[in-house]
Motif scaffolding. Sequence first.
Motif, short mmCIF file in Angstrom:
data_model
loop_
_atom_site.label_atom_id
_atom_site.label_comp_id
_atom_site.label_asym_id
_atom_site.label_seq_id
_atom_site.Cartn_x
_atom_site.Cartn_y
_atom_site.Cartn_z
N ASP A 129 -68.64 -20.54 -4.63
CA ASP A 129 -68.99 -19.61 -3.56
C ASP A 129 -67.81 -19.50 -2.60
O ASP A 129 -67.58 -20.39 -1.78
N LEU A 130 -67.04 -18.41 -2.72
CA LEU A 130 -65.85 -18.24 -1.90
C LEU A 130 -66.24 -17.84 -0.48
O LEU A 130 -67.21 -17.12 -0.26
N PRO A 131 -65.45 -18.28 0.51
CA PRO A 131 -65.70 -17.85 1.89
C PRO A 131 -65.24 -16.41 2.07
O PRO A 131 -64.47 -15.88 1.27
N PRO A 132 -65.68 -15.75 3.15
CA PRO A 132 -65.19 -14.39 3.42
C PRO A 132 -63.71 -14.41 3.81
O PRO A 132 -63.15 -15.46 4.15
N GLY A 133 -63.10 -13.25 3.77
CA GLY A 133 -61.70 -13.15 4.12
C GLY A 133 -60.81 -13.48 2.93
O GLY A 133 -61.27 -13.75 1.82
N ILE A 134 -59.50 -13.44 3.18
CA ILE A 134 -58.51 -13.82 2.16
C ILE A 134 -57.66 -14.92 2.80
O ILE A 134 -56.50 -14.73 3.16
N GLY A 135 -58.27 -16.09 2.97
CA GLY A 135 -57.61 -17.19 3.65
C GLY A 135 -57.16 -18.27 2.70
O GLY A 135 -57.09 -18.09 1.48
N ASP A 136 -56.85 -19.44 3.28
CA ASP A 136 -56.27 -20.53 2.50
C ASP A 136 -57.18 -21.00 1.38
O ASP A 136 -56.73 -21.27 0.27
N ALA A 137 -58.49 -21.13 1.66
CA ALA A 137 -59.42 -21.61 0.63
C ALA A 137 -59.48 -20.64 -0.53
O ALA A 137 -59.47 -21.03 -1.71
N VAL A 138 -59.56 -19.34 -0.22
CA VAL A 138 -59.65 -18.32 -1.27
C VAL A 138 -58.37 -18.29 -2.11
O VAL A 138 -58.41 -18.29 -3.34
N TYR A 139 -57.22 -18.29 -1.43
CA TYR A 139 -55.94 -18.29 -2.16
C TYR A 139 -55.80 -19.53 -3.04
O TYR A 139 -55.39 -19.45 -4.20
N THR A 140 -56.15 -20.69 -2.51
CA THR A 140 -56.02 -21.93 -3.28
C THR A 140 -56.82 -21.86 -4.57
O THR A 140 -56.33 -22.22 -5.65
N ILE A 141 -58.06 -21.38 -4.48
CA ILE A 141 -58.94 -21.36 -5.64
C ILE A 141 -58.54 -20.27 -6.63
O ILE A 141 -58.41 -20.52 -7.84
N VAL A 142 -58.32 -19.05 -6.14
CA VAL A 142 -58.03 -17.94 -7.05
C VAL A 142 -56.67 -18.10 -7.72
O VAL A 142 -56.49 -17.78 -8.89
N GLN A 143 -55.70 -18.64 -6.98
CA GLN A 143 -54.37 -18.77 -7.55
C GLN A 143 -54.18 -20.01 -8.40
O GLN A 143 -53.37 -20.03 -9.31
N GLN A 144 -54.95 -21.08 -8.13
CA GLN A 144 -54.66 -22.36 -8.79
C GLN A 144 -55.78 -22.89 -9.67
O GLN A 144 -55.51 -23.65 -10.60
N ALA A 145 -57.02 -22.57 -9.40
CA ALA A 145 -58.12 -23.10 -10.21
C ALA A 145 -58.21 -22.35 -11.54
O ALA A 145 -57.91 -21.15 -11.61
N PRO A 146 -58.65 -23.01 -12.60
CA PRO A 146 -58.76 -22.36 -13.92
C PRO A 146 -60.02 -21.51 -14.02
O PRO A 146 -60.96 -21.83 -14.74
N LEU A 147 -60.04 -20.41 -13.27
CA LEU A 147 -61.22 -19.53 -13.26
C LEU A 147 -61.32 -18.76 -14.57
O LEU A 147 -60.34 -18.21 -15.06
N ASP A 148 -62.53 -18.69 -15.10
CA ASP A 148 -62.78 -17.87 -16.29
C ASP A 148 -63.07 -16.43 -15.90
O ASP A 148 -62.83 -15.51 -16.68
N GLY A 149 -63.62 -16.23 -14.72
CA GLY A 149 -63.95 -14.89 -14.27
C GLY A 149 -64.44 -14.91 -12.84
O GLY A 149 -64.60 -15.97 -12.24
N GLY A 150 -64.65 -13.72 -12.29
CA GLY A 150 -65.12 -13.62 -10.92
C GLY A 150 -66.13 -12.50 -10.75
O GLY A 150 -65.99 -11.44 -11.37
N LEU A 151 -67.14 -12.74 -9.94
CA LEU A 151 -68.07 -11.71 -9.51
C LEU A 151 -67.64 -11.21 -8.14
O LEU A 151 -67.12 -11.99 -7.31
N LEU A 152 -67.85 -9.93 -7.88
CA LEU A 152 -67.58 -9.35 -6.58
C LEU A 152 -68.90 -8.87 -5.99
O LEU A 152 -69.69 -8.21 -6.69
N VAL A 153 -69.17 -9.22 -4.74
CA VAL A 153 -70.41 -8.84 -4.09
C VAL A 153 -70.08 -7.88 -2.96
O VAL A 153 -69.20 -8.16 -2.13
N SER A 154 -70.79 -6.75 -2.91
CA SER A 154 -70.50 -5.76 -1.87
C SER A 154 -71.79 -5.08 -1.44
O SER A 154 -72.70 -4.85 -2.26
N THR A 155 -71.88 -4.79 -0.16
CA THR A 155 -72.94 -3.89 0.28
C THR A 155 -72.44 -2.46 0.09
O THR A 155 -71.23 -2.21 0.13
N PRO A 156 -73.34 -1.51 -0.13
CA PRO A 156 -72.92 -0.13 -0.39
C PRO A 156 -72.54 0.60 0.90
O PRO A 156 -73.16 1.59 1.30
#
Length: 433
Positions: free
Chosen positions: A213-240
């Motif tokens: 569960d990623l935090p909002p924004g594009i901060g240090d936690a998000v960059y660390t996980i998306v750039q370095q963790a071995p993610l198989d895929g990602g879901l995007l959640v948006s309100t319309p």
Amino acid sequence: MTDESPRTDEEIQRAVVDRVREVQILGSDPVSEQLIEDIDVAEGIVTFTVDFEPVDRVLADRLTDQLRGAGLATDGVAHVRVEAAGADAPETGLPVSGVDSIIAVGSAKGGVGKTTITASLARALAEDGLDVGVFDANVYAPDAPDLLEAAGPVQTSPTGRPMPVEADGIQVVSIELIAEDGPVAWRGAMVHDVVKDLLGNAAWDDRDVLLVDLPPGIGDAVYTIVQQAPLDGGLLVSTPTDEGVRATQRTAALYAANDVSTIGVVPNMVGSADETTAGPFDGTDPSVATDVAESAYDEIDPIPFDPALREPTARSFDEPATDGEAAIDALRETVESFLASDAGPQVPDDAVDLRGLPPETCQRQVVTELGASTDGPVSILMRGEPADLVDVVDESLARDDRSLERTTVDDLGYEGWLVELEPTAAPASEPAT
């Protein structure tokens, strides 16, 4: 009269522990030095799970030989295996061991319901029989433990790794389960370090899928996980909404820039399909998904505004009673379909995991496994160069007038190599004269 009945696995395990305590290394024994993370006994096979990080390669080889000797010297033990703690973690980036697949749930916009989607999806996947983990990466406002009814504190393993808290079969790690003294003013490198420690070092226990569960924004936690963790895929959640779409586009761009496959865009909190429940939005523009991400694995139906999803632990997603529950169950199907399509070669259940072992130790263990096997090929999970292993095995078999009848090597990406070795049968012994 001597009791000759077979000893139980528990009795053998206690005897092995006593033998291991006699092994001298680093001025003490491996148990006292907390180098042994686990000792498993099953059907005469002892498996040591060892933390090799505190020792160099020479000591690692010596320790392996001593553990094998201690195990084989114990009554009731027919075979010994040595595995490395965190063996399935990648060698570079942010290591995550103990999980088969990792999926991020993100959006740069706060308040779009990422945590509710994460918790509900985790429950739906678990109800369908998967072993699920949830990592709450929001160090500023961690809410996942409350939605999943997970209670801390997080304990540590004998080797100092954070032990996930279990909530109705779902393993959860969150700063909320650790920081008992209230809010902490995390900054920059601190965020990177806490995410790396909690996600990368957590002792996840054989999870089929880990939802992050990623935090909002594009901060240090998000960059660390998306750039370095071995993610198989990602879901995007948006309100319309225009704001929701613009913010989620930033996360979609970050996924794409780091080769993270987008599973789909989840339009969340739209008006209910039967209009019996008022929602914050009248409906969803069908272009939301295409506006957010140029390509995705599948189109995801909108999640209606459903108060029932505020309590995911009280819901039954395999027998949905509300529109929201039915939409989450459909999302589960999409995620499972993605995982099945993205899966690499099927790893046999009896594959011997030798990742993380020093090369010489790995090679000796494979030769031992082939000598102990009497019913077909041996499957090995390893790192390093498979060709070097095959050469060593060929030389060892040649000494017994044998050779490799079949060798299959599959590249598992960051998970290493799957090597299947099938030797020719041992030559028949000549009858005594």
